[in-house]
Motif scaffolding. Sequence first.
Motif, PDB file in Angstrom:
ATOM      1  N   MET A 152       0.842  -1.193   0.000  1.00  0.00           N
ATOM      2  CA  MET A 152       0.000   0.000   0.000  1.00  0.00           C
ATOM      3  C   MET A 152       0.877   1.243   0.000  1.00  0.00           C
ATOM      4  SD  MET A 152      -3.174   0.760   2.574  1.00  0.00           S
ATOM      5  CE  MET A 152      -4.130  -0.624   2.037  1.00  0.00           C
ATOM      6  N   LYS A 153       0.498   2.286  -0.722  1.00  0.00           N
ATOM      7  CA  LYS A 153       1.274   3.512  -0.802  1.00  0.00           C
ATOM      8  C   LYS A 153       0.535   4.592  -0.018  1.00  0.00           C
ATOM      9  CE  LYS A 153       2.406   2.088  -5.488  1.00  0.00           C
ATOM     10  NZ  LYS A 153       1.349   1.074  -5.525  1.00  0.00           N
ATOM     11  N   TRP A 154       1.248   5.187   0.950  1.00  0.00           N
ATOM     12  CA  TRP A 154       0.591   6.139   1.828  1.00  0.00           C
ATOM     13  C   TRP A 154       1.029   7.549   1.480  1.00  0.00           C
ATOM     14  CZ3 TRP A 154      -3.116   4.565   5.162  1.00  0.00           C
ATOM     15  CH2 TRP A 154      -3.166   3.207   5.460  1.00  0.00           C
ATOM     16  N   GLY A 155       0.102   8.470   1.562  1.00  0.00           N
ATOM     17  CA  GLY A 155       0.435   9.876   1.382  1.00  0.00           C
ATOM     18  C   GLY A 155      -0.396  10.715   2.319  1.00  0.00           C
ATOM     19  N   ASN A 156      -0.047  11.977   2.488  1.00  0.00           N
ATOM     20  CA  ASN A 156      -0.770  12.883   3.359  1.00  0.00           C
ATOM     21  C   ASN A 156      -1.503  13.895   2.498  1.00  0.00           C
ATOM     22  OD1 ASN A 156      -1.488  14.896   5.323  1.00  0.00           O
ATOM     23  ND2 ASN A 156       0.011  13.929   6.678  1.00  0.00           N
ATOM     24  N   VAL A 157      -2.816  13.820   2.476  1.00  0.00           N
ATOM     25  CA  VAL A 157      -3.620  14.676   1.614  1.00  0.00           C
ATOM     26  C   VAL A 157      -4.541  15.522   2.478  1.00  0.00           C
ATOM     27  CG1 VAL A 157      -5.257  14.764  -0.281  1.00  0.00           C
ATOM     28  CG2 VAL A 157      -3.536  12.958  -0.228  1.00  0.00           C
ATOM     29  N   ASP A 158      -4.334  16.839   2.449  1.00  0.00           N
ATOM     30  CA  ASP A 158      -5.172  17.760   3.233  1.00  0.00           C
ATOM     31  C   ASP A 158      -5.251  17.359   4.702  1.00  0.00           C
ATOM     32  OD1 ASP A 158      -5.697  19.262   0.957  1.00  0.00           O
ATOM     33  OD2 ASP A 158      -7.411  18.001   0.419  1.00  0.00           O
ATOM     34  N   GLY A 159      -4.126  16.878   5.238  1.00  0.00           N
ATOM     35  CA  GLY A 159      -4.085  16.531   6.649  1.00  0.00           C
ATOM     36  C   GLY A 159      -4.643  15.174   6.978  1.00  0.00           C
ATOM     37  N   ASN A 160      -5.149  14.469   6.001  1.00  0.00           N
ATOM     38  CA  ASN A 160      -5.721  13.149   6.253  1.00  0.00           C
ATOM     39  C   ASN A 160      -4.836  12.070   5.650  1.00  0.00           C
ATOM     40  OD1 ASN A 160      -8.151  14.092   7.476  1.00  0.00           O
ATOM     41  ND2 ASN A 160      -8.841  14.726   5.438  1.00  0.00           N
ATOM     42  N   GLN A 161      -4.655  10.973   6.412  1.00  0.00           N
ATOM     43  CA  GLN A 161      -3.848   9.869   5.902  1.00  0.00           C
ATOM     44  C   GLN A 161      -4.671   9.057   4.925  1.00  0.00           C
ATOM     45  OE1 GLN A 161      -0.823   9.810   6.851  1.00  0.00           O
ATOM     46  NE2 GLN A 161      -0.124   8.003   5.775  1.00  0.00           N
ATOM     47  N   SER A 162      -4.193   8.940   3.707  1.00  0.00           N
ATOM     48  CA  SER A 162      -4.958   8.266   2.674  1.00  0.00           C
ATOM     49  C   SER A 162      -4.108   7.231   1.974  1.00  0.00           C
ATOM     50  CB  SER A 162      -5.457   9.285   1.634  1.00  0.00           C
ATOM     51  OG  SER A 162      -6.189  10.327   2.259  1.00  0.00           O
ATOM     52  N   SER A 163      -4.759   6.251   1.390  1.00  0.00           N
ATOM     53  CA  SER A 163      -4.062   5.212   0.637  1.00  0.00           C
ATOM     54  C   SER A 163      -3.847   5.694  -0.796  1.00  0.00           C
ATOM     55  CB  SER A 163      -4.878   3.917   0.640  1.00  0.00           C
ATOM     56  OG  SER A 163      -4.269   2.948  -0.154  1.00  0.00           O
ATOM     57  N   VAL A 164      -2.846   6.589  -0.939  1.00  0.00           N
ATOM     58  CA  VAL A 164      -2.564   7.168  -2.249  1.00  0.00           C
ATOM     59  C   VAL A 164      -1.063   7.122  -2.473  1.00  0.00           C
ATOM     60  CG1 VAL A 164      -4.524   8.724  -2.100  1.00  0.00           C
ATOM     61  CG2 VAL A 164      -2.303   9.514  -1.326  1.00  0.00           C
ATOM     62  N   SER A 165      -0.653   7.436  -3.690  1.00  0.00           N
ATOM     63  CA  SER A 165       0.774   7.552  -3.971  1.00  0.00           C
ATOM     64  C   SER A 165       1.140   9.010  -4.158  1.00  0.00           C
ATOM     65  CB  SER A 165       1.149   6.755  -5.219  1.00  0.00           C
ATOM     66  OG  SER A 165       0.482   7.273  -6.337  1.00  0.00           O
ATOM     67  N   CYS A 166       2.359   9.354  -3.756  1.00  0.00           N
ATOM     68  CA  CYS A 166       2.872  10.692  -3.969  1.00  0.00           C
ATOM     69  C   CYS A 166       3.422  10.752  -5.387  1.00  0.00           C
ATOM     70  CB  CYS A 166       3.973  10.987  -2.953  1.00  0.00           C
ATOM     71  SG  CYS A 166       4.764  12.574  -3.186  1.00  0.00           S
ATOM     72  N   THR A 167       3.022  11.733  -6.158  1.00  0.00           N
ATOM     73  CA  THR A 167       3.421  11.804  -7.561  1.00  0.00           C
ATOM     74  C   THR A 167       4.150  13.114  -7.837  1.00  0.00           C
ATOM     75  OG1 THR A 167       1.519  10.492  -8.195  1.00  0.00           O
ATOM     76  CG2 THR A 167       2.591  11.726  -9.941  1.00  0.00           C
ATOM     77  N   ARG A 168       5.293  13.015  -8.508  1.00  0.00           N
ATOM     78  CA  ARG A 168       6.033  14.195  -8.923  1.00  0.00           C
ATOM     79  C   ARG A 168       5.447  14.685 -10.239  1.00  0.00           C
ATOM     80  NH1 ARG A 168      12.251  13.254  -9.269  1.00  0.00           N
ATOM     81  NH2 ARG A 168      11.536  11.751 -10.813  1.00  0.00           N
ATOM     82  N   GLY A 169       5.104  15.951 -10.277  1.00  0.00           N
ATOM     83  CA  GLY A 169       4.371  16.486 -11.398  1.00  0.00           C
ATOM     84  C   GLY A 169       5.041  16.316 -12.747  1.00  0.00           C
ATOM     85  N   MET A 170       6.364  16.466 -12.808  1.00  0.00           N
ATOM     86  CA  MET A 170       7.040  16.459 -14.097  1.00  0.00           C
ATOM     87  C   MET A 170       7.071  15.079 -14.744  1.00  0.00           C
ATOM     88  SD  MET A 170      10.190  19.116 -13.709  1.00  0.00           S
ATOM     89  CE  MET A 170      10.556  18.899 -15.445  1.00  0.00           C
ATOM     90  N   SER A 171       7.134  14.044 -13.925  1.00  0.00           N
ATOM     91  CA  SER A 171       7.270  12.712 -14.508  1.00  0.00           C
ATOM     92  C   SER A 171       6.008  11.869 -14.386  1.00  0.00           C
ATOM     93  CB  SER A 171       8.414  11.962 -13.817  1.00  0.00           C
ATOM     94  OG  SER A 171       8.066  11.680 -12.477  1.00  0.00           O
ATOM     95  N   GLY A 172       5.154  12.223 -13.460  1.00  0.00           N
ATOM     96  CA  GLY A 172       3.971  11.419 -13.232  1.00  0.00           C
ATOM     97  C   GLY A 172       4.270  10.103 -12.552  1.00  0.00           C
ATOM     98  N   LYS A 173       5.479   9.953 -12.041  1.00  0.00           N
ATOM     99  CA  LYS A 173       5.892   8.685 -11.434  1.00  0.00           C
ATOM    100  C   LYS A 173       5.457   8.637  -9.975  1.00  0.00           C
ATOM    101  CE  LYS A 173      10.107   5.999 -10.583  1.00  0.00           C
ATOM    102  NZ  LYS A 173      11.579   5.991 -10.691  1.00  0.00           N
TER     103      LYS A 173
ATOM    104  N   PHE B 253       5.496   7.475  -6.018  1.00  0.00           N
ATOM    105  CA  PHE B 253       6.513   7.185  -5.020  1.00  0.00           C
ATOM    106  C   PHE B 253       5.839   6.614  -3.778  1.00  0.00           C
ATOM    107  CE2 PHE B 253      10.060   9.209  -7.081  1.00  0.00           C
ATOM    108  CZ  PHE B 253       9.474  10.172  -7.881  1.00  0.00           C
ATOM    109  N   ASN B 254       6.500   5.650  -3.146  1.00  0.00           N
ATOM    110  CA  ASN B 254       5.998   5.110  -1.891  1.00  0.00           C
ATOM    111  C   ASN B 254       6.341   6.065  -0.761  1.00  0.00           C
ATOM    112  OD1 ASN B 254       5.201   2.727  -3.209  1.00  0.00           O
ATOM    113  ND2 ASN B 254       7.241   1.850  -2.972  1.00  0.00           N
ATOM    114  N   VAL B 255       5.371   6.352   0.085  1.00  0.00           N
ATOM    115  CA  VAL B 255       5.560   7.290   1.194  1.00  0.00           C
ATOM    116  C   VAL B 255       5.197   6.584   2.496  1.00  0.00           C
ATOM    117  CG1 VAL B 255       4.918   9.530   2.148  1.00  0.00           C
ATOM    118  CG2 VAL B 255       4.959   9.207  -0.324  1.00  0.00           C
ATOM    119  N   PRO B 256       6.086   6.584   3.501  1.00  0.00           N
ATOM    120  CA  PRO B 256       5.745   5.930   4.769  1.00  0.00           C
ATOM    121  C   PRO B 256       4.523   6.571   5.414  1.00  0.00           C
ATOM    122  CG  PRO B 256       8.088   6.436   4.669  1.00  0.00           C
ATOM    123  CD  PRO B 256       7.441   7.138   3.510  1.00  0.00           C
ATOM    124  N   PRO B 257       3.679   5.799   6.082  1.00  0.00           N
ATOM    125  CA  PRO B 257       2.510   6.367   6.739  1.00  0.00           C
ATOM    126  C   PRO B 257       2.912   7.189   7.954  1.00  0.00           C
ATOM    127  CG  PRO B 257       2.718   4.060   7.316  1.00  0.00           C
ATOM    128  CD  PRO B 257       3.764   4.332   6.272  1.00  0.00           C
TER     129      PRO B 257
END
Length: 335
Positions: free
Chosen positions: A1-22, A24-28
């Motif tokens: 599972m890929k964790w990211g912080n979105v608007d202060g809420n922990q969500s099951s999402v991936s962090c994406t770098r805008g230029m590449s669209g790739k 990234f795995n982010v620790p919860p």
Amino acid sequence: MKWGNVDGNQSSVSCTRGMSGKGFNVPPSAEFVARVSGIATMCKLPFQETADGLDAAFVGVPIDTGTSNRPGARFGPRHIRAESSMLRSFNGWTRAAPYESLRVADIGDINVNLFDLKDTCKKIREGYRKIVATGCIPLTLGGDHTIAYPILQAVAERHGPVGLIHVDAHADTSDVILGEKIGHGTPFRRCVDEGLLDCKRVVQIGLRGPSYSPDNYEWSRAQGFRVVEAVECWHKSLVPLMEEVRSQIGTGPVYLSFDIDSLDPAYAPGTGTPEIAGLTPIQGLEIIRGCRGLNLVGCDLVEVSPAYDTTGNTALTGANLLFEMLCVLPKVKYY
């Protein structure tokens, strides 16, 4: 599972770098996911079976059959992983953002042979060949220091002879110990024998302790290694030293091998061959942070022995040092 912080809420999402669209795995964050929950992967990152698609990977090598004194380093990887739950996404001091820069996961352990050290070295070499063939940079959780030899065999196959920054209480350049040429006191002698190292770009830092000859590091110096004994590091910052090291290493590929016994046993007692009057954790950080800008192609943290680490401080320190290594890999973004 890929964790990211979105608007202060922990969500099951991936962090994406805008230029590449790739992705990234982010620790919860521990604000939302309890540190004691879940499978104990390094930094609570996702587990992945192979290095495919990764820029860097944490990998364990759980052996201590090359150890000459206190055993237990086979349990080092799991101990380091458990303590790594304290780590977070950013480096608060250096402003490094490794998880916005590199795709990182924990790819588990090499399946070693605890009854046959030579076969274990073969398994490590074959495992790391697969890792480095993908372009992934391995960050290794040891295990005793024997592992550096087969790892460097695989690394040098891909990159040619590499530079080496070796942080340790011991030179690990013995030729034969108890009739054996492979063990945790011999890896860098074997590496020189096989032409795996660019000897003009090798630095050993923190060496100390009683010896079997008046100059225990004569062989290292004869190969062209720079030897920095622990006494040269006492009571001072190592930032100036690392400026010199960066100049010596240059732009070529370099491997970082960090034995936890380089630190004084007051800070890191959980190791097999402790030596008094060693480096401090602050100096350890200065060494690793001083590697920023180098062409690092692999790193290891070895010789954590949990049985002698009653507080967990040694493994906690090791986990933090591995995180610092991740933060100085090529292409890591800094704020």
